[in-house]
Design a protein around this motif. Structure first.
Motif, short mmCIF file in Angstrom:
data_model
loop_
_atom_site.label_atom_id
_atom_site.label_comp_id
_atom_site.label_asym_id
_atom_site.label_seq_id
_atom_site.Cartn_x
_atom_site.Cartn_y
_atom_site.Cartn_z
N ILE A 79 2.04 -6.34 3.14
CA ILE A 79 1.69 -5.90 4.49
C ILE A 79 0.35 -5.18 4.50
CG2 ILE A 79 2.94 -3.70 4.27
CD1 ILE A 79 2.67 -5.85 7.46
N GLU A 80 -0.03 -4.62 3.35
CA GLU A 80 -1.31 -3.90 3.27
C GLU A 80 -2.52 -4.82 3.45
OE1 GLU A 80 -0.16 -4.97 -1.01
OE2 GLU A 80 0.83 -4.34 0.87
N HIS A 81 -2.29 -6.14 3.36
CA HIS A 81 -3.38 -7.10 3.53
C HIS A 81 -3.46 -7.66 4.95
CE1 HIS A 81 -4.09 -6.98 -0.74
NE2 HIS A 81 -2.86 -7.37 -1.00
N ALA A 82 -2.55 -7.25 5.82
CA ALA A 82 -2.55 -7.78 7.19
C ALA A 82 -3.80 -7.34 7.95
CB ALA A 82 -1.31 -7.32 7.93
N HIS B 174 -1.75 -12.06 10.87
CA HIS B 174 -1.00 -11.18 11.78
C HIS B 174 0.45 -11.17 11.35
CE1 HIS B 174 0.24 -9.07 15.37
NE2 HIS B 174 1.20 -9.98 15.55
N VAL B 175 1.05 -9.99 11.32
CA VAL B 175 2.46 -9.86 10.93
C VAL B 175 3.27 -9.35 12.12
CG1 VAL B 175 4.11 -8.73 9.39
CG2 VAL B 175 1.87 -9.44 8.52
N ASP B 176 4.25 -10.15 12.49
CA ASP B 176 5.17 -9.77 13.56
C ASP B 176 6.31 -8.97 12.94
OD1 ASP B 176 7.03 -9.51 15.55
OD2 ASP B 176 7.19 -11.66 15.99
N GLY B 177 6.24 -7.66 13.11
CA GLY B 177 7.27 -6.78 12.59
C GLY B 177 8.02 -6.08 13.70
N GLY C 26 -10.38 -6.25 17.64
CA GLY C 26 -9.51 -6.21 18.81
C GLY C 26 -10.27 -5.87 20.07
N ARG C 27 -11.17 -4.91 19.93
CA ARG C 27 -11.98 -4.50 21.08
C ARG C 27 -12.87 -5.65 21.56
NH1 ARG C 27 -13.85 -0.27 18.84
NH2 ARG C 27 -15.88 -1.06 18.19
N VAL D 40 -1.42 -2.69 15.70
CA VAL D 40 -2.32 -1.98 14.79
C VAL D 40 -3.29 -2.98 14.17
CG1 VAL D 40 -2.47 -0.51 12.74
CG2 VAL D 40 -0.53 -0.26 14.32
N TYR D 41 -4.58 -2.65 14.18
CA TYR D 41 -5.62 -3.50 13.61
C TYR D 41 -6.17 -2.87 12.33
CZ TYR D 41 -5.98 -5.69 18.27
OH TYR D 41 -5.73 -6.33 19.46
N ARG D 42 -6.47 -3.72 11.35
CA ARG D 42 -7.22 -3.23 10.19
C ARG D 42 -8.63 -2.83 10.62
NH1 ARG D 42 -7.11 -3.52 4.81
NH2 ARG D 42 -5.20 -4.72 4.84
#
Length: 265
Positions: free
Chosen positions: A87-90, A65-68, A118-119, A111-113
């Motif tokens: 970031i593309e691998h988050a 997870h990236v906190d941006g 998430g659901r 945003v989830y990959r």
């Protein structure tokens, strides 16, 4: 979440892949399921080694997870994009449009990959909710975060994008990045000031030679009370210092000079 945290020593204020790997090896990594990296720390604007951290996460099957919240808005600026390599691998990330994307408070984008994860984590079940889920294609935004009842926080941001287009946002962020670089040069050219960290994004952190905490507090309070600027000192390594976070593209170098001049010479 009732989950503990394995703290990883920072390397110059950043999380690196090497430090993460060393910490996991030393700890054994039992029970570690996720890693949180930062794409632009709020305090000083540093970006973690996202590519290196992502590599370790892929090797060990850990969620990244990236906190941006503040800094990831700069991803829309071509001049800053390479700072976020990895970031593309988050697996998930957040960015707060109310910080550097000019949206009204309070708006956070998560945003989830793979949204299904998430659901699975957040969907709530009750007899009065089941009618929303008559098939697998049913969509409910509340399934992807902890709040069941909430406002449509993203609507103002969506509307601004629809009206102005993404190029306007990129130009605005580039403007603040350019001003930050100019501000760093201005600070470096003043004998009474010392730039502590070369800015990566839009935060300037600096020392006023000879000042103590009370001096910074008086400086910041006078700027706020006069309506000149909203400035709050911070601490770096336990030392109180000056901090300017630039997110308004209408701010000018002359505005910065007024703020710095208030420190005296």
């Amino acid at each position: 979440m009732d989950a503990g945290a394995l703290e990883v020593p920072a390397d110059g204020g950043r999380l690196t892949g090497a430090a993460l790997r060393a910490a996991l090896d030393a700890d054994g990594g039992d029970g570690v399921f996720a890693v949180v990296a930062t794409a632009g720390t709020t305090n000083v604007g540093l970006v973690d080694d996202l590519a290196g951290v992502a590599e370790v996460c892929r090797e060990r099957g850990l969620w990244l997870h990236v906190d941006g919240a503040y800094g990831l808005a700069a991803l829309c600026a071509p001049s800053a994009r390479d700072r976020f390599t990895g970031i593309e691998h988050a697996d998930s990330f957040i960015v707060d449009p109310h910080k550097w994307l000019f949206s009204p408070f309070d708006c956070c984008a998560l945003v989830y990959r793979e949204p299904a994860y998430g659901r699975a984590a957040h969907r709530q079940h009750a007899s009065y909710l089941e009618a929303l889920y008559v098939d697998d294609d049913a969509f409910n935004p509340s399934d992807y975060g902890v709040h069941l009842t909430r406002r449509a926080r993203g609507l103002p941001f969506w509307f601004a994008l629809a009206v102005h287009g993404t190029d306007a946002f990129a130009e605005a962020v580039e403007t603040t990045l350019a001003l930050t670089r100019a501000g760093a040069q201005e600070i470096a050219g003043r004998d009474e000031l010392e730039l502590l960290i070369e800015p990566e994004l839009s935060v300037l952190v600096f020392r006023r030679r000879g000042w103590e905490t009370a001096d910074y507090d008086r400086w910041a309070a006078s700027l706020r009370e006069s309506g000149t600027a909203f400035v709050v000192p911070t601490t770096v390594g336990g030392e109180t210092v000056g901090r300017l976070a630039l997110v308004n593209p209408r701010t000018t170098l002359d505005d910065l000079r007024i703020v710095l001049d208030a420190m005296g010479s």
